[in-house]
Design a protein around this motif. Structure first.
Motif, PDB file in Angstrom:
ATOM      1  N   ILE A 206      -3.648  -5.870  56.154  1.00 48.90           N
ATOM      2  CA  ILE A 206      -3.182  -6.177  57.513  1.00 48.90           C
ATOM      3  C   ILE A 206      -2.919  -7.674  57.647  1.00 48.90           C
ATOM      4  O   ILE A 206      -1.923  -8.099  58.241  1.00 48.90           O
ATOM      5  CB  ILE A 206      -4.226  -5.711  58.544  1.00 48.90           C
ATOM      6  CG1 ILE A 206      -4.333  -4.183  58.531  1.00 48.90           C
ATOM      7  CG2 ILE A 206      -3.876  -6.221  59.938  1.00 48.90           C
ATOM      8  CD1 ILE A 206      -5.468  -3.633  59.370  1.00 48.90           C
ATOM      9  N   ILE A 207      -3.812  -8.479  57.081  1.00 52.22           N
ATOM     10  CA  ILE A 207      -3.633  -9.930  57.140  1.00 52.22           C
ATOM     11  C   ILE A 207      -2.371 -10.344  56.393  1.00 52.22           C
ATOM     12  O   ILE A 207      -1.600 -11.188  56.855  1.00 52.22           O
ATOM     13  CB  ILE A 207      -4.871 -10.637  56.550  1.00 52.22           C
ATOM     14  CG1 ILE A 207      -6.092 -10.379  57.437  1.00 52.22           C
ATOM     15  CG2 ILE A 207      -4.632 -12.145  56.406  1.00 52.22           C
ATOM     16  CD1 ILE A 207      -7.403 -10.807  56.837  1.00 52.22           C
ATOM     17  N   GLU A 208      -2.142  -9.733  55.225  1.00 50.07           N
ATOM     18  CA  GLU A 208      -0.940 -10.044  54.437  1.00 50.07           C
ATOM     19  C   GLU A 208       0.339  -9.629  55.154  1.00 50.07           C
ATOM     20  O   GLU A 208       1.407 -10.220  54.925  1.00 50.07           O
ATOM     21  CB  GLU A 208      -1.004  -9.330  53.078  1.00 50.07           C
ATOM     22  CG  GLU A 208      -1.979  -9.924  52.083  1.00 50.07           C
ATOM     23  CD  GLU A 208      -1.916  -9.212  50.749  1.00 50.07           C
ATOM     24  OE1 GLU A 208      -1.794  -9.881  49.717  1.00 50.07           O
ATOM     25  OE2 GLU A 208      -1.994  -7.958  50.741  1.00 50.07           O
ATOM     26  N   SER A 209       0.242  -8.623  56.012  1.00 42.80           N
ATOM     27  CA  SER A 209       1.442  -8.092  56.667  1.00 42.80           C
ATOM     28  C   SER A 209       2.037  -9.053  57.689  1.00 42.80           C
ATOM     29  O   SER A 209       3.164  -8.851  58.134  1.00 42.80           O
ATOM     30  CB  SER A 209       1.108  -6.763  57.355  1.00 42.80           C
ATOM     31  OG  SER A 209       0.324  -6.978  58.521  1.00 42.80           O
ATOM     32  N   GLY A 210       1.276 -10.044  58.083  1.00 39.79           N
ATOM     33  CA  GLY A 210       1.793 -11.002  59.057  1.00 39.79           C
ATOM     34  C   GLY A 210       1.457 -10.680  60.504  1.00 39.79           C
ATOM     35  O   GLY A 210       2.001 -11.303  61.421  1.00 39.79           O
TER      36      GLY A 210
ATOM     37  N   LEU B 279      -8.369 -14.017  65.156  1.00 34.64           N
ATOM     38  CA  LEU B 279      -9.771 -14.074  64.721  1.00 34.64           C
ATOM     39  C   LEU B 279     -10.100 -12.864  63.869  1.00 34.64           C
ATOM     40  O   LEU B 279      -9.709 -11.736  64.189  1.00 34.64           O
ATOM     41  CB  LEU B 279     -10.712 -14.140  65.924  1.00 34.64           C
ATOM     42  CG  LEU B 279     -12.210 -14.219  65.622  1.00 34.64           C
ATOM     43  CD1 LEU B 279     -12.905 -15.198  66.571  1.00 34.64           C
ATOM     44  CD2 LEU B 279     -12.883 -12.839  65.728  1.00 34.64           C
ATOM     45  N   LEU B 280     -10.817 -13.099  62.783  1.00 29.89           N
ATOM     46  CA  LEU B 280     -11.317 -12.036  61.910  1.00 29.89           C
ATOM     47  C   LEU B 280     -12.795 -11.828  62.238  1.00 29.89           C
ATOM     48  O   LEU B 280     -13.604 -12.738  62.100  1.00 29.89           O
ATOM     49  CB  LEU B 280     -11.159 -12.431  60.441  1.00 29.89           C
ATOM     50  CG  LEU B 280     -11.838 -11.524  59.404  1.00 29.89           C
ATOM     51  CD1 LEU B 280     -11.219 -10.133  59.414  1.00 29.89           C
ATOM     52  CD2 LEU B 280     -11.742 -12.149  58.018  1.00 29.89           C
TER      53      LEU B 280
ATOM     54  N   ALA C 145     -10.623 -14.976  51.310  1.00 22.07           N
ATOM     55  CA  ALA C 145      -9.247 -14.599  50.964  1.00 22.07           C
ATOM     56  C   ALA C 145      -8.317 -14.790  52.157  1.00 22.07           C
ATOM     57  O   ALA C 145      -7.175 -15.253  52.006  1.00 22.07           O
ATOM     58  CB  ALA C 145      -9.213 -13.147  50.487  1.00 22.07           C
ATOM     59  N   ALA C 146      -8.801 -14.428  53.349  1.00 21.57           N
ATOM     60  CA  ALA C 146      -7.983 -14.572  54.555  1.00 21.57           C
ATOM     61  C   ALA C 146      -7.683 -16.034  54.852  1.00 21.57           C
ATOM     62  O   ALA C 146      -6.559 -16.392  55.223  1.00 21.57           O
ATOM     63  CB  ALA C 146      -8.706 -13.932  55.741  1.00 21.57           C
TER      64      ALA C 146
ATOM     65  N   LYS D 224      -9.613 -17.999  62.700  1.00 23.32           N
ATOM     66  CA  LYS D 224     -11.006 -18.118  63.102  1.00 23.32           C
ATOM     67  C   LYS D 224     -11.799 -16.963  62.495  1.00 23.32           C
ATOM     68  O   LYS D 224     -11.288 -15.850  62.384  1.00 23.32           O
ATOM     69  CB  LYS D 224     -11.122 -18.124  64.624  1.00 23.32           C
ATOM     70  CG  LYS D 224     -10.359 -19.278  65.287  1.00 23.32           C
ATOM     71  CD  LYS D 224     -10.491 -19.242  66.799  1.00 23.32           C
ATOM     72  CE  LYS D 224      -9.606 -20.294  67.448  1.00 23.32           C
ATOM     73  NZ  LYS D 224      -9.977 -21.658  67.038  1.00 23.32           N
ATOM     74  N   ILE D 225     -13.050 -17.242  62.135  1.00 23.93           N
ATOM     75  CA  ILE D 225     -13.877 -16.256  61.441  1.00 23.93           C
ATOM     76  C   ILE D 225     -15.185 -16.039  62.192  1.00 23.93           C
ATOM     77  O   ILE D 225     -15.871 -16.992  62.566  1.00 23.93           O
ATOM     78  CB  ILE D 225     -14.211 -16.706  60.005  1.00 23.93           C
ATOM     79  CG1 ILE D 225     -12.945 -17.039  59.207  1.00 23.93           C
ATOM     80  CG2 ILE D 225     -15.060 -15.657  59.294  1.00 23.93           C
ATOM     81  CD1 ILE D 225     -12.071 -15.856  58.889  1.00 23.93           C
TER      82      ILE D 225
END
Length: 224
Positions: free
Chosen positions: A141-145, A150-151, A169-170, A178-179
């Motif tokens: 999902i993160i790679e998809s743009g 926030l994760l 990785a994100a 933000k994490i």
């Protein structure tokens, strides 16, 4: 087995018991330890009873385990008795939880029931929510743009990628992301060495909706 001698007072007691075999004494001493399990590899995380213990202590309560040969086992959870109705009515109303402004949160949690509850809480607090069941699906999902701001990820997950691995990785793809990590254990239990200060936001399970709201509000208020 009593993990702590507790003071006199009025407690509500929740008991769960069975008539199965006794828990051996050497195992009784370990059942509340994080990651301890008697199940085969891949069939148990060893997190259940340790989270029960954490919930009890956060509530100023206690846990006792009774196990006897030929009689079975009983687990008793003692929680402080709430005040009477008059006292409760006199208490000031809780402050409103700080609301979000539609920021998109990627929620990563492998337990479907927990994920459903947290997703609902996030939506009620005014955040957009995208759900993922593990690190691999979350990273796709993160790679998809997707416009994620926030994760919010559990630390311990199946599949080989922990929440910290996912966060690293994100961040390589999106340095500004933000994490927020969450776990049933304290920071010192799940992070060691340099990794301890790598992600400064950790929400310990179990947490209330108001706590989640406050932590998210604080993170988004940082600006950086």
């Amino acid at each position: 087995l009593s993990l702590r001698t507790f003071p006199d007072g009025e407690y509500a007691c929740v008991e769960i018991g069975n008539t199965g075999p006794q828990i051996p004494p050497d195992i009784q001493k370990k059942i509340f330890e994080p990651f301890f399990t008697t199940k085969p590899v891949g069939e148990g995380t060893g997190l259940g009873l340790s989270m029960v213990y954490g919930f009890a202590r956060q509530s100023q309560g206690y846990v006792k385990v009774y196990s006897e040969v030929g009689r079975g086992t009983a687990v008793r959870l003692y929680l402080p008795r709430a005040g009477d109705g008059a006292a409760a009515a006199a208490a000031p109303p809780p402050a409103a939880s700080p609301a979000g402004r539609g920021q998109c949160v990627l929620l990563v949690e492998d337990n479907p029931g927990v994920r459903r509850i947290v997703a609902r809480q996030l939506a009620e607090l005014g955040y957009g929510v995208i759900e993922a069941e593990d690190g691999d699906s979350a990273f796709k999902i993160i790679e998809s743009g997707e416009p994620i701001e926030l994760l919010f990820t559990d630390v311990v997950m199946p599949g080989g990628m922990s929440g910290e691995d996912l966060a690293r990785a994100a961040r390589r793809l999106r340095p500004e992301l933000k994490i927020l990590l969450t776990s049933g254990f304290t920071r010192s239990s799940i992070q060691t060495g340099a990794g301890r200060d790598e992600f400064k936001h950790l929400l310990t399970k179990p947490y209330r909706k108001a706590e989640l709201a406050a932590v998210l509000h604080g993170i988004f208020s940082e600006g950086g």
